[in-house]
Every structure is written in structure tokens, then in C-alpha cells.
Design an enzyme around this catalytic site. Structure first.
Site, PDB file in Angstrom:
ATOM      1  CE  LYS A   1      41.963  30.312  32.477  1.00 22.85           C
ATOM      2  NZ  LYS A   1      43.065  31.375  33.161  1.00 22.85           N
TER       3      LYS A   1
ATOM      4  CD  GLU B   1      51.064  29.822  36.095  1.00 26.87           C
ATOM      5  OE1 GLU B   1      50.114  30.270  37.297  1.00 26.87           O
ATOM      6  OE2 GLU B   1      50.247  28.742  35.343  1.00 26.87           O
TER       7      GLU B   1
ATOM      8  CB  SER C   1      40.705  25.085  32.692  1.00 25.52           C
ATOM      9  OG  SER C   1      39.554  25.093  33.459  1.00 25.52           O
TER      10      SER C   1
ATOM     11  CG  HIS D   1      60.315  51.426  37.707  1.00 28.03           C
ATOM     12  ND1 HIS D   1      61.036  51.165  38.619  1.00 28.03           N
ATOM     13  CD2 HIS D   1      61.967  51.905  36.858  1.00 28.03           C
ATOM     14  CE1 HIS D   1      62.036  52.121  38.785  1.00 28.03           C
ATOM     15  NE2 HIS D   1      62.299  52.301  37.625  1.00 28.03           N
TER      16      HIS D   1
END
Lengths: 463, 463, 463, 463
Positions: B285, B292, B279, B158
Site C-alpha cells: 500500500k 484524505e 497498511s 462531470h
């Protein structure tokens, strides 16, 4: 309700009613009851044998569980929705029957490995049931093929007349599909047939468990090899759903054909009255509803595959509650498959093929033009040229509003001097009989297929 | 453009430009060029050997095809979109090279069985490539597992701390998934590995073909057994898509974990700079874009599975043009899988696991409460009761703002007299080492897993 | 390549080639080039007007961008895959043309809001193009309906003859579907038509932007109201995909009917030669490939919807690289829709309806039995009873191998004394003309539908 | 069972039990009972008013139907599965109550238009219920936003710290999504809100019906305009499923965030005890099961959309039995949406945001680097150059193991002379307050959003 309370050891408040309803699974996971009890019996026996709990406690637990099984079989067991899931329902009832020793059953076990076990046991039975349904339907196809070894029909590509074939040949194409389905199921079974109990919540257990004993006792071939994988793996469900989706796709194809073939325009088959329905308003109706429903339910089966894939996407290890969503769609898919296989077998077995109509249509639409081209190729002409001349012949005949069989040799030879008199002997029969390649529609090839199909049935039944 | 015209033998009008564009497949099926040529060479050789065409013609065809292959390899071949598909592009070029004899190549063959052959050859290579990618990634997981056999981390259920585990154990869970993926691919291969040529348009062919010769020549194990099935079967594509979808789901799970673990909050891993991006606006970044994108592309792979299933739903036999839609989605899925496996292997191999941070978090969140309950069970208490007492202990410690390790024996015994002094020895290490069940997280079990994983790699490489 | 480097400000290593390929989107997002430039022009103008950058710099940027646009239109622009995406390709070229001032363009903008803008601009055009395609196809349906206002055909339920209808009525059913599709698109447009620029990476921007100016300049109705939502929202793509999926489903239905209707068995339509294809092997073939491809491509469109939904599932806020996967599937779906609408319009317009065959089949299959039941109801009998008697009548006629029109009044009255002589006047024509309810198949109702359909076309064209 | 028999007027045999089970829908379509009765009452009244049946018969029918409604409300109604569906169950019971006149109810009506009516009525209520659920959840978001107007948190892109934002701003992003969901539902309603009764089986009816009366009586805005479309249209179900899928996707995103945020590593939120569950084995557990289940159920909702799309693909006109498969998935989706909206509202309302932890993390990870770049841009430097310098600054600080706020002006100016002393004033607060663009995270902008959100709530409630 001591168990439920126990599992909320750290919570100071009860769940609201809405949350209880939202999280409960008892309305559908009660289908796992029998598996849950069987698994618990094996677990308790093992705990006793390994002296993790007292033998007397183990015996009491086993006896209590057997009593619960009987209560279920006789319909006396009361499922209580406030007890969330099937596991707690059974454990709670066990407590009522045998008292405190019931609390020993959950030693060295978590709901995470327990539910994985139950679902795997269910899937094993589902595979067996669907496999049997496939074999039965396969037999019906072979039976109809044998009965139609001399039935001619137009073979279709693009739903257009292509070349004449034997109806038996067409039907046996579905046997190929079903045999693949059967093989896929058996291979999927290898990955279902893994016993996860002993994985605990995620990390394994600090007890001297005999996992092999439990596996043998429950008829599993192997035990899982990584506890984190064991509690979070639902591959076998996705795979079973995918195998079922392919099978259902096949059933949608035969359904589509039955719908088309029973149309007024085709008239190839008459479905038995027990497989058609009427209309609330149109008295003349004999609708192929069973075939339509089978075709329509394909959507549900595809959707259920997409559901489980979506649910699993991007889930981190190990168990997450999202996994609870694996069951309802699985049950539904299995139910659809077993029922569809059953009604499809009955429907096909009772279907009348209108041989006269099929034969009549077998000669339509210049369906023998390829044979004419092959005739020229046999005389040494490159196929591409032969194809072109046959095409011009069709154009010529169309202009004359004649079928090819109505042309004279002279007319043939106007288009090419390569035509010889045996071109006039081209017929539906000659076309079919000439296709002697392995897997072709010639009668002897079709007979070979039937023989092979029966061998499949024997192998499948032997399992 | 004689071939194209020939295949429209009965049409009095050309297709409009819009229709030509709508029906053309050359923009993507050119990926099948090499397979198409190989298949044509085998077919022509066989036609010559069987004296269906003259040996001299066969030789010219083979030589011409080999020349075309070279033209393709050197980038000189001109694909022409008005020639619709790869088959006509090649046959047309063959005509330019060897003249009229080119027209003999299409003897005893249809585009229906030809394209089925090409796609099957492509799928065989795809299975080999993806399997190799799986094995490479598997090696990276095992390598990192070996390097982290003593790295502790919080095990999650969980997404909450559950019990401490070895990082190696967590990583090896993915090896289990990859091994199943590999097995599924190999079993899928059995159904891909069927040679369809010789099925003709749908009904078989009226020539004395040697289908076994062609199969051997092209490395196929078997020939198809029903010609109608052979030209309409796309099961193997659905199945390959489904197997890829499950594999991609696994990759989405590890991607999700890398995204989480590289967050500022988790800080479990540092991705190598070559696998992060910056970025356009935020200079600080280091984004896990590769992970992703892998996670995001799962959507494409799922969608492609749904696409082929939808396309096949309810199609009557045998070949229908709908089947042309089998290829683009297949190519895309295979490309996504091979590239994702490759970048994932590189990314994981170069990832730094922040052992200190993982250890620090391993002790958080009362993660050893289960061990406390197991301690009581070992003293003879039913597990349910032990679970409840451990829960109260957590509540007590929470109130005191203490970790369990900060409690005294006296405090333990306030809650149950069954606690004995060894309860104070419970630690992350003791917890992990105690989980000795097969598949558990104890170091020796994890070592066994690594050994078994290496055996898998040897078997996989032997193929 | 200064931009790329700049966006990797904190990375000490370059990406590997595999990672570069994996993350690059230029192969498909170059389709957004024109929108990207238009958007950049508006942004630069605004920056100049607001004195965020110097007016001279703004002017140079705008001039440079216009030059790039021309380079693209003339095919001279070189897309470089190492520059990752369309935005960097354009900005890099701008640097070559105008030098350092190019670096001012990205002031007060992030790729996150920039790409959201580009995709929204693309979608607006896509909606316009698809809407126009719908209107064109709608016109073809209405045209054929007008030409077939007296063409009778059997109306189908369950692919069985149900009641006779006008062909025009059947065709106009598709107009209803298309009108809904059009309406859905227009409403979807409301949510597309929101200008996101000015949202920055996620948090808004510390500059005095005039977002309304940019919106007006680019033809947007509104600006986005929450910057985090603006960069992570892809609802409009899902919705456009869903609207397209429904539209494609409609096109699959008409495709299916064209395939069936052009079969040898139905013979309801003859497709124009320019919309059929032949076979490489069967010279007689006139295959409805366009309809089959349209039906088959429905799979791709459904799959693309599933893809974007899957990609978005469970993504935390705000922008994640997963979102890059929104485009390819979108482009493909839009391309499929626009091309399918175009070929479908051409195909339907050129289709010949075989009125004689349709009329012939209109009387088959006891299709007027409902009219017989309605006759009895008109005489006062409860419908259920009338339905039963009509059913028995059909059974009687089937036994006698007669059509209902061949029965005598005496035979009718054997089954019910309620039958009166006007039952003998029941005909296809009377049946159709009697269905006067709004939306019914009676000619005047169908004329009303045509009138309303033309009003829709005028409204749609006015937009 | 006279009705069932009647609807099988031409069948000489009953259905087998398996077929009966396969075709029956009563197990789920009983949810339509109330709508079916309401619709029948309106139909009967209209038949009476139009003198199609006697007023006395109409009155008896209406009275009988009302009695049945009462029997249902009191749980006394016996649903009989052998009566196939809800329509026959009700009509059969009506026959028991009022005798032969019951047979008049089905005058001028078919099950095809009847079931279309029932499902549309159900969908109208579903839209209302889901819309209300959206509004409630929206209120909770706005309430939490108001309570957190000064709560700082790290804004994320790529699950990495990007720029600081207000928690209120983050929460309000979900309000934007919910408002779009609400709008989509209302627009979908326009297409649901069409009254199909009076279309008959497919062709309209030969009775003087007053369709407008029935529509008004049942609260519909319009009547359907083409009878064939009316009985085969299920667009509104697909569309409702699609709208629900997008809404569920949004709920999966907030669920994902709650799971992440409640992890030990994030620690951003504490869920209320009534929304967490424990573990059967781990006493310390507070699992976010509700959020996980919501995320997991997204799979079911997506799957249900795919199911109906698949079912409708390639269906010829008009009604086909496949359409029966429209309901179960619809009911399930609506149930999932209404329950998820409810529990999500309760869960979010009772969630505690750990402001201290959020603030602590707001400053981590060089999150203010963009502000540094913007500082330079304000001094006249092109943004690209500023971005590069800020990147080097981050690299410098990383090397020194310092946060940006720990650097001296001298250190800043080492990298660029453009830095001025106000760079030292950059803070989380200054960053947030500077983002004043419309939709930005500055407090006044967020206040505007809250105001607009409340206006939405007023509009939504007014409906």
C-alpha cells in the site's frame, strides 16, 4: 425541441420522465430569465461586432430576445418543463421566432459559462437589494435612538441587570452590526462582480471574443482570468450565503429581544397591532409572530449555507452537475433576508417603548453596585478590593431588604472608611453620564454615535 | 484564590466541582496567555499615564506581567484549573509576585472587554499565519504550473473527458481560488482589527481612558464605537470561520483530485513516499492519507462554522456566557487550516506528474468533438447544427470503433459537405492552442496567468 | 519502532515531522486504550482457541496486554506520539514486554476492523452513560413536579401568557422529551451493538475465525455481515451524534427557560448560589452561567453532527482515512452531554421556584379569556363566535383598565346574552381543573403523568 | 374572511401586506390539505359522538369537508393566500358551504394541536414512501449482486487497490446500509405515530373528548401524554430529517462510485443512455448527471437537518411561531429522498458492469501481497514479520518491473525460506475464495448475504 435533442447528441435513448423531472431546473431557474436574456443580448451583439456571426443574424437574435423579454414581462411566455432549464426555454422560443439563426446564439458559449453569468448577475442585484434593506433598517434604529436619547433602561449581561444604559445606546449597538453587514456585502460584491462568459465549457474558446465588451455592456468590472475556475467557482455564492447568515443572526438577536421585551413579564415594548397576530383559540392574544418567524427562519438561512458548502466539498474540477444545487437555496436565503429586513424595519418603527417600565426596572437588582466600587477606586483603593467591599455591601443590603439608595453613609462606612458622602449621589443618571469613554453610554457619546451612523447612511445611499 | 472569590462577591456558596469543571475554560484559553499579558501591559501603562493608578503601581504591574511572560516561555508557569480562566490565572500569579497592587490592574476593565481583546489579537495572528500559508501553497502551484506548461491532460467536466487542457491551466485554477481566499482574509481582518478595551462590562467606563493609546500600543487600527456591541460582537469569529470554510473547501477539492489522480486507474500522479502511508495488513500500500485527512477535516471546519452560528442565534444583548464557546472551535479551525496548508504545499511540491499517462488519456473519449463542431461553425454553420453533426460523427466513429483521428475526409464529408481538409489537422495541440480567449488554456494565456500570479505573490509578501 | 516501519513496508522514505503530526491520532484516540486492549485480548484468545496461533503465544499476549492495562490504570504507560495511534502504541509496548510473539497479535486483523471495534465499544459505554444521565435528570424533573403539584404559573405560547397551567405540568413536558431521548439512544444501540472484528482490511480473512466467540466475549449481540460495510460504516456515529443533538436541543430549551425565569423581570426562579457566578466588575451579579453554557454548547453538538455528515458525504467504499475524523467530535459531544446532564440535574434540583411570583403572574394578561369563550360554547354557541365575543370582551376590559375578574355579569351580558352567572366563577383554579383531557394540566392528569414517569424510571433502571 | 378576523380578536388593525406575506404559509402547507380534512372529519365525528356539538352539526361538517376534499382532488379548490394557512382556507370554504355550523368545528381544538396532527400524518406517509423506495433500491442491488456473483473487481481502501473482491460483495455492502436506513425509519415511526389532537393550545381542553377514538379513526397507535409537549414537540421532524440525512449520505456514496466508475479512466460501468446527459457544446458527452445531482442534493438534505435543529435551539415552551419553519425543509427533504431513491434504482438496474475491465484491474497494483503475507503466517511466521517480508517482496518486484505472479519460487525464497511452492498458486480467485469468514467476500459467504437480503425484503414488504 431541437436544442434538447442537440445537447444529447450521443444518446440513443430519451431520458425517462423520472430522470427528466430529476434533472430539470426550470421550476426555479426561471427566476434567472431576465439575466439570461440580457446576457444573451450582450453575447450576440459581441459575436456580431467581432464578425463571428453575421451582423444581420446578430440583429435578428437581439430583436428576438427583446421580444421574449416582453412576452415574459406581460406574462405570456410559456415555460415548458420538458425543456429542462431556463436557457433552453429561451433558446427554443427564439428558434420559433427567428428560425435557424437562433442556432448561432450558442456559438462560443457553453451552458457552463452562461449559467455562471446569470447567477452572478442575480447576485449583484441581490446584494443591492439587501444593502438597501440594511440601510432602511439602520435608519429606523437611528430614528428610534434619537427618539430615546433620554430613555433609561437596565443594561443586561447574562439576561441579568448589569448597569443602566440609554435605550438609544442599546439600539445603536445594532447599527454597528448592520454597518458591518453592509461592508461585508460590498466586499463580497467585488468577488461577484467578475464576468465569466468567454470561458466556454472549461477551456476557453477558439474564437476572437471581446470579453471586455460583454463585461462593460453588462456592468461588470472585470472578466474572469481562468476558464476552468470560472465555470466551477461558486465561492461567491457561499460567501453571500455566509454574509447573509451573519446578518440573519443579527436579526435573530433583535427578534429575540422583541419577543422578550413584549412579554407580560418584561413589558418594555408594545408592538403595533399590525405586527402581532391572535390565536385561533385564545381571544386575548397579541403574539409577536413576525419576530418569532424571523428568529425561526434563521434556521433556513444557516441550513442553506451548510447546503452549498456540503455540495462543494470534495468536487473535482471543473463543472459538475452538483453545481445545479447552488440556486434554490440561494434564492430562498435572499428572499428571506429582503423580506425580513422589510418587516423588521416596519415593526421596529411602529414599536412603542414603554419608558416608564424601563425606567422602573433600571434601578432594580443592585444595578449600581459597580458605581459604588468605582467610587472606592476613585478614592485610591485597588479595584479588586473595592469590588469585594461593594459585594459585601450588596449582601448587607439584601439582608436588610433595602436598595443601595436606601442605605445611610454610616452604613456605607461600616464596610469601608473610604466611602465619602458623594457615594449617596450615585444614581441611574450619574451612572450613565459618567460613562464617557469612546463608545460608552453617556449621552454625548451616544450623540456621537448617532452622528457617525448618519454619515454611514449618507455613504451607503451614495453608492 | 482571592480573585475568584472576589468575582463571586454575592455568592454565599462555592461552586461544586462539577460546576467548576463545567464553567472552566483554562484548558483551552491558555492559548491566549501571551495576548492577555500584552493587553494587560498596555492597559496598565495607559492607567498609569492617565493617572488613574499611580505610576509606581503601573510599573510594578508591567514588570510583574513581563516576569509571568518569561515564566510561560520557559514552561515554568503553573496553570491552575480551579482559577477558571486564563485571566484569573495571570492576575492571581501577579498578586503573588507584586502583592496588593495587582488589584489595580482590573481597574476600568471587565473580563468582557478583556476577552474580546485577547481573541481579536489571536485572530489577527491567525489571519497572518493562514495568509502566509496560502501564499506558500500558491507558490507551489505556480512552480508546478511553470514546470508543466507543455503538459497536456484531459480537461474534465462531470469527471468525464471534456476538452484537452494544459496541466498548468488546471493548476492555476487553484491559484485563483487561493487569491480570493487571501483577499477575503484581508477584508475580514478589517473587522477584526478593532480594539474593544475600554468598553467595560457593557456600558463604557467612568474613567478618563486613552483608548487610542492602547490601540496604538497593541497595533490596532481603530477602537470600537459602541460598548454593548463591543462585548457581544463575535461576527469576526463567524466571518473568519466562514472564510476558513471556503478555503478548506478548496483544499478538499485539490485533495479529492490527488486521491483520484493517484489511483491505479488514473495514474496521473505519484505522491512522494513521505506523503503516503502503508497498511497494517496490506504490504503493497501507498495510500494518499494526507489528502484524505485534509478532505475529511473539511467536516470539522464546516462543523465549527455551524457551531458558532448556532451559539449566536437568538442571543439577546450584551455579553452572555454562551460566548465562551467561541474559542475551542476557532482554535481547532485555525490549527487545521495552518497545518493543512503546510502539508498540502509539501505534498504538491513533491508530487510527480506522470506526463506520459496524462498525454495518453488526453486523446481518449472523442475529446476533440467540440473542435470538429467549431470547425463547421468557422465554415458558417450555426453552432447548434454543427454540434448535432459532430454528435452524429461521434456516433458513427463509435460504431466503427475508431477514434476521430482515424476517420478519412470522405467519412467526414458523408456527414456534412461543409467539412474541409483542415479538419484532419485537429489535434490535442491545435485544440489547446486555439483557446486564445482571456483565461483560456492556450499557452500564451497560461503564461499571462503565471505572470499575474507572481504579481499576486509580490503584493501578498509586501504586506 | 518496528511496527510503524512494518506498516510502511513499501515506502522508501519516512514521513516528515509535519506529516507525522498531521496524520497522528494518538492525542485523542488514547481514550480508546482500554477498549483496544480488551478487544485484543479477546482476539488473541480466539486465535489461540482456533489454533491459528500457538496457545502459549496467545497466553503471553494476553498476559502482556493485561500488564499494559495496569500500566495505564496506574498512569505509568507512556504514550508516544511518533507511534501515530493507540493501536501501535499498545502493540509496540507489547513487543517490549513479550518480544517477538507480539507480532502474532495482528494475525487475521487489520487496523480497519480493529478501530471500528474500539469505537463501537466506546459508543456502547457512551450510550449507557448518557442514558443514566437522562434518567437522573428525569428524576429531578419528576421530583420538582411532585413538589409543585399545586403551583400555578402562566402557561406560555409565543412567550406570551396563554392559559394557566401547573408548574408540574410544565416540568413534565421535559420528561416526555427525555423519555424519547432515552428510547432513541436504546434503538441506536441496536445498530452500535455489532461486532466488526473479522472483517479484515475490507474483504474478510483467510483464517478459521470464531467471530461469535469474540462477540460474546466482548458483550456484543451480533457480528457484522458484510466486511466492506463493516470497515467503512460510521452510521452509528452519525446516529449517536444526531440523537445527542436532539437531546442537547432539549437541554437548550430548559436552559433558555432558566435564564429567562431567573431574570429580574420574570423572577420565577432563584438558582442556587453554587450554580451562579459573579462578575469581575459588577459586585451584585448572580449570573446563570451554567444554563448559558449549556445553551451555548448546543452549537458545538450541532456542529459535530454536521462535521461527521460532511466527512462521510460522497466517500467511495471501503475504508478511507477521512474516517479518522470520526472520533474527536464524537468524544467532545459525549463529554458535553454527560457533563451537561449532570450539572443540569444538580441545578434544577437546587432551584427554588418562586411560587408567589408565579401565581401573581398567572392571572395577568387576560389569560382566562379562552375559558370565557369555552363558557359560551358550553351554552351552545359555535366556538368561532364565542372566540370573537371573548375577544371583544377583552377589548372592552382593556379600555376600562380592568381585569376580566373585575367585570360584572351585566357587563358580560352587554356583549352576549348567552353569558350566565357561572362565568363569574372562572378562575385560575377552575381553568386548570377543567382541563381534564388526557395529557391536560388538570391535577389528576398531572398525577397520572407522574405515575407514568416513575414507571419509565423503573424500566430504565432495570436495563 | 370571518375566521381570520376572529383569530385577531384583540387587534385593532389589519396586518400590512408585507406582514401578511411574511407570516403566510399557504404556499407550502397546502400539501397538508388532505390530512387536515381527514383530521377535521375525525374531530367533528368525535365531537358529535361525545355530544359536544350536535350530531346534525357534526354530520353537516363532515359532509362539507368531504365536498372540499373532492373539490381539491378535481383541482377546483381555490387556495387564497390572504387566508394565511391551509387550516383557515379549509375552514373558510366550509363556512361557505354549510354556513354557521362551520364555526363549531374549531371547538376543543387549536391550530397548535391541529397542525401537529397534520404534520404527523404527513410524516407517517413519508416514512412509508421512503421505506418502499429503500426496498425497491435494495432489490436492484440484490439483483445486480446475483448477476455478478462471479465478477471480480479490485476492492478499494483509500481509493487504492487493496484486495480483490466480488462485485456482488461490494454491492451488498449497500444493502447493509439500506437495511439500517429502513430500520431507523421504522423506529422513528414509533415516535411519529402519536396523536396530538386534544392538547388544545397548550393546556389540554375543558371538554369530554374521546382522544382514543380520534387516534383509532386516523390510524394512530397512541395519544400524546403531555399537552405542552404535544404542541411544541418537533423531535420527530428532526429525527426524520436525520434519518434521511444518513440515507442520503449512503446515496451520495454510491453516486460518487458511479461517477468514478463511469469515468474514462475507470471504465468499470456504462450508464444507460437514458441516465446520462449531453453537453450544449461538447457533442461526445455522456455525463452521469443523475448521480452528480444525487450527490449534490446531499447538501440540501444536510442543510435542512441543520435548519430545523437551529430553529428549535433555545426555544422556550410551548408553541412558538418559529415552529412554522418546520415544514418547507421537511417537504423538500422527503421529495429529494423519494425521487433520488427512484432514479437511483432505475439507473443501477440499467447499468452495465464492464466485467472484463474490472477483472483486468483486479490483478493490478500488487493487490495479492496480503495473501503472500498470509501464506507466510500459515507457515508459522508472526504476521508482523510476514507483512514486512511481503513488503520487501513488492519492493523487489517493483524494481524488476514484474507483477508478483511473474516471480519464481527461487525469487520468493531469496526473501524468506518459509515460502513454499503453493505460494505460486496465489491468484485473484484463490484470494477471494479464501476469505471465508462470516461477512467475507468468498462466494459462499456472499450467497449467504444474498439469502439474508431477500429475507429482509420479505419482512419489509410484509409491513
Amino acid at each position: 425541441m431541437p436544442e434538447l435533442k442537440a445537447s444529447r447528441a450521443r444518446q440513443s435513448k430519451p431520458m425517462t420522465r423520472a430522470v427528466q423531472d430529476y434533472t430539470a431546473s426550470i421550476s426555479y431557474d426561471k427566476r434567472l430569465a431576465e439575466y439570461d436574456i440580457e446576457g444573451s443580448i450582450a453575447h450576440a451583439e459581441m459575436l456580431g461586432r467581432q464578425r463571428i456571426i453575421l451582423a444581420t443574424a446578430a440583429n435578428k437574435i437581439v430583436a428576438g430576445l427583446k421580444q421574449i423579454l416582453k412576452e415574459m414581462e406581460s406574462g405570456k411566455f410559456k415555460f415548458r418543463s420538458e425543456l429542462e432549464d431556463i436557457h433552453l426555454n429561451i433558446e427554443s422560443r427564439l428558434g420559433e421566432i427567428i428560425g435557424n439563426d437562433a442556432g448561432m446564439l450558442h456559438t462560443a458559449r457553453s451552458r457552463n459559462d452562461q449559467v455562471a453569468l446569470d447567477v452572478r448577475m442575480y447576485c449583484k442585484d441581490a446584494v443591492a437589494e439587501i444593502s438597501a434593506g440594511i440601510t432602511e433598517l439602520h435608519k429606523v434604529f437611528v430614528g428610534q435612538a434619537e427618539a430615546n436619547i433620554t430613555t433609561y433602561m437596565p443594561g443586561f449581561t447574562h439576561t441579568q441587570h448589569a448597569q443602566p444604559v440609554l435605550l438609544a445606546h442599546h439600539l445603536l449597538a445594532y447599527c454597528q452590526m448592520l454597518e458591518r453587514d453592509h461592508q461585508r456585502l460590498q466586499q463580497c460584491l467585488e468577488r461577484i462582480d467578475v464576468m465569466p462568459l468567454g470561458s466556454g465549457a472549461l477551456a476557453g474558446l477558439p474564437y476572437k471574443l471581446d470579453r471586455e465588451y460583454v463585461a462593460n455592456r453588462l456592468g461588470f468590472s472585470r472578466v474572469s482570468q481562468n476558464s476552468m475556475d470560472a465555470v466551477s467557482d461558486r465561492d461567491f455564492i457561499v460567501e453571500l450565503q455566509a454574509v447573509c447568515a451573519i446578518l440573519m443572526m443579527h436579526l435573530s438577536r433583535i427578534s429575540e429581544e422583541l419577543v422578550l421585551w413584549s412579554s407580560d413579564e418584561f413589558g418594555f415594548v408594545s408592538l403595533d397591532d399590525s405586527y402581532t397576530t391572535g390565536s385561533s383559540i385564545m381571544p386575548q392574544k397579541r403574539n409577536p409572530d413576525v419576530a418569532e418567524l424571523a428568529r425561526g427562519r434563521t434556521g433556513r438561512v444557516y441550513g442553506n449555507l451548510m447546503a452549498i458548502l456540503t455540495t462543494l466539498k470534495g468536487l473535482p474540477l471543473s463543472y459538475n452537475r452538483d453545481l445545479q444545487e447552488d440556486k434554490e437555496a440561494l434564492f430562498e436565503t435572499v428572499d428571506i433576508l429582503t423580506s425580513t429586513l422589510e418587516v423588521m424595519a416596519g415593526m421596529l418603527e411602529s414599536t412603542t417603548f414603554n419608558k416608564k417600565r424601563m425606567l422602573e426596572m433600571s434601578g432594580r437588582g443592585y444595578i449600581l453596585a459597580t458605581d459604588v466600587a468605582d467610587h472606592l477606586t476613585a478614592k485610591g483603593m485597588p479595584f479588586r478590593q473595592a469590588h469585594e467591599i461593594a459585594g459585601r455591601l450588596v449582601a448587607y443590603a439584601t439582608g436588610k431588604r433595602k436598595e443601595l439608595s436606601e442605605l445611610t453613609l454610616a452604613e456605607y462606612r461600616q464596610l469601608s472608611k473610604s466611602f465619602e458622602s458623594d457615594v449617596l449621589k450615585i444614581s441611574i443618571k450619574s451612572s450613565i453620564e459618567s460613562r464617557q469613554t469612546v463608545g460608552g453610554t453617556a449621552p454625548n457619546q451616544v450623540m456621537s454615535q448617532i452622528k457617525a451612523a448618519k454619515q454611514f447612511q449618507m455613504r451607503a445611499s451614495a453608492k
